[in-house]
Write a protein that holds these residues in place. Structure first.
Motif, PDB file in Angstrom:
ATOM      1  N   UNK A  56       0.961  -1.319  -0.038  1.00 45.53           N
ATOM      2  CA  UNK A  56      -0.044  -0.041  -0.043  1.00 45.53           C
ATOM      3  C   UNK A  56       0.678   1.105   0.091  1.00 45.53           C
ATOM      4  N   UNK A  57       1.912   1.111   0.647  1.00 48.00           N
ATOM      5  CA  UNK A  57       2.756   2.255   0.850  1.00 48.00           C
ATOM      6  C   UNK A  57       3.561   2.816  -0.581  1.00 48.00           C
ATOM      7  N   UNK A  86       3.281   5.667  -6.139  1.00 46.17           N
ATOM      8  CA  UNK A  86       3.158   5.666  -7.568  1.00 46.17           C
ATOM      9  C   UNK A  86       1.827   6.239  -7.784  1.00 46.17           C
ATOM     10  N   UNK A  87       0.676   6.031  -7.198  1.00 49.75           N
ATOM     11  CA  UNK A  87      -0.696   6.733  -7.460  1.00 49.75           C
ATOM     12  C   UNK A  87      -0.486   8.231  -7.621  1.00 49.75           C
ATOM     13  N   UNK A  88       0.288   8.931  -6.666  1.00 53.10           N
ATOM     14  CA  UNK A  88       0.516  10.320  -6.594  1.00 53.10           C
ATOM     15  C   UNK A  88       1.133  10.704  -8.002  1.00 53.10           C
ATOM     16  N   UNK A  89       2.292   9.874  -8.407  1.00 49.82           N
ATOM     17  CA  UNK A  89       3.077  10.008  -9.640  1.00 49.82           C
ATOM     18  C   UNK A  89       2.207   9.881 -10.908  1.00 49.82           C
ATOM     19  N   UNK A 148      -9.043   0.326  -1.091  1.00 53.52           N
ATOM     20  CA  UNK A 148      -8.161   1.547  -1.462  1.00 53.52           C
ATOM     21  C   UNK A 148      -9.149   2.759  -0.400  1.00 53.52           C
ATOM     22  N   UNK A 149      -8.967   2.511   0.834  1.00 54.96           N
ATOM     23  CA  UNK A 149      -9.936   3.371   1.929  1.00 54.96           C
ATOM     24  C   UNK A 149      -9.610   4.738   1.891  1.00 54.96           C
ATOM     25  N   UNK A 150      -8.251   4.969   1.377  1.00 55.35           N
ATOM     26  CA  UNK A 150      -7.710   6.654   1.501  1.00 55.35           C
ATOM     27  C   UNK A 150      -8.018   7.054   0.129  1.00 55.35           C
ATOM     28  N   UNK A 151      -7.927   6.288  -0.942  1.00 55.73           N
ATOM     29  CA  UNK A 151      -7.806   6.661  -2.335  1.00 55.73           C
ATOM     30  C   UNK A 151      -8.972   6.493  -3.150  1.00 55.73           C
ATOM     31  N   UNK A 176       3.042  -3.295  -9.665  1.00 54.53           N
ATOM     32  CA  UNK A 176       3.937  -2.042  -9.594  1.00 54.53           C
ATOM     33  C   UNK A 176       5.171  -1.897  -9.905  1.00 54.53           C
ATOM     34  N   UNK A 177       5.873  -2.761 -10.108  1.00 55.15           N
ATOM     35  CA  UNK A 177       7.191  -2.778 -10.908  1.00 55.15           C
ATOM     36  C   UNK A 177       7.264  -2.114 -12.309  1.00 55.15           C
TER      37      UNK A 177
END
Length: 268
Positions: A23-24, A29-32, A55-58, A259-260
């Motif tokens: 998640x971290x 990556x999501x913000x990028x 994705x509780x915060x996103x 993610x990679x």
């Protein structure tokens, strides 16, 4: 062309076998992706209420092509949902009985529905994928629920699943399309309403060409999406026909391979 949309399947793709992800790392990556204006889309056969829980915060900042494309949510707002006529639902339920699925789930916009005869263990397992779920005296009582039906989900033994898909195709005679979602599970979808259909709707809204989409998947219900996307990635653990539909095969779902690859796409 540069990538402007990334679409990921969840089970067996984005999530590892423990139904988790880093998640971290993903949030970074999501913000990028957001900074570069790249849309992130979760494309899954599962219920929206289940998908957003990962994705509780996103979840309010991303889009979901849920129920295999039959229910699309964009940044927390309803965008589109398909609807199977109720008479067709009843016809399909009658037709599939002789194939004896171990579980039958009727998936609606408001809730999923199962027969009260379902065992408690199976019910609790189904509840993981369909947090909004209700028991009915019999599935035919769905006519009283005032809901819009999106698809029907079935479970069989994982052995001989290709034969079950063929049997379902014969029984359904084009009324619905059976697609494998892995591990003996089969979704019956409205013809033409699949993950690629959902991505195409979002592409039109966002003016994104299919060549500008990167998609990731592992099961039969990902094939149309992978064929639609300009950049398509099958997991190492994917079904063989999924690998054949993809342009590239990456590592397994247990190796943070999605993610990679997103990281590499961002660098490119």
């Amino acid at each position: 062309m540069s990538i402007k949309m990334i679409a990921v399947d969840m089970d067996g793709t984005f999530l590892d076998d423990q139904k988790e992800y880093n998640r971290e790392r993903f949030e970074v990556l999501f913000r990028q992706l957001q900074e570069k204006g790249i849309k992130f889309v979760v494309a899954s056969g599962n219920q929206y209420d289940q998908l957003k829980s990962f994705f509780p915060e996103l979840h309010g900042e991303m889009s979901f092509v849920s129920e295999n494309g039959a229910n699309i949510i964009v940044e927390g707002e309803d965008y589109y949902n398909a609807k199977l006529p109720m008479e067709k639902v009843l016809e399909v339920l009658a037709g599939i009985k002789k194939l004896e699925p171990t579980v039958t789930i009727v998936c609606g916009k408001k809730s999923a529905y199962v027969s009260k005869e379902i065992s408690e263990d199976i019910f609790n397992s189904a509840k993981f994928y369909y947090p909004s779920i209700k028991k009915l005296e019999q599935l035919e009582d769905i006519t009283q629920e005032n809901d819009e039906i999106l698809k029907i989900a079935l479970s069989f033994s994982a052995i001989g699943i290709d034969a079950k898909l063929a049997d379902l195709s014969n029984v359904l005679a084009g009324e619905m399309t059976p697609v494998s979602s892995g591990h003996g599970d089969i979704d019956l979808i409205i013809p033409g309403v699949h993950k690629a259909h959902g991505l195409a709707k979002l592409s039109e809204e966002w003016k994104i060409d299919p060549a500008e989409i990167a998609a990731f998947g592992d099961s039969g219900n990902d094939i149309e999406m992978l064929e639609h996307a300009g950049a398509s990635f099958a997991m190492a653990n994917a079904q063989e026909k999924v690998k054949q539909a993809s342009k590239e095969i990456i590592g397994s779902n247990n190796q943070e391979s999605v993610l990679d690859t997103i990281e590499l796409l961002l660098q490119a």
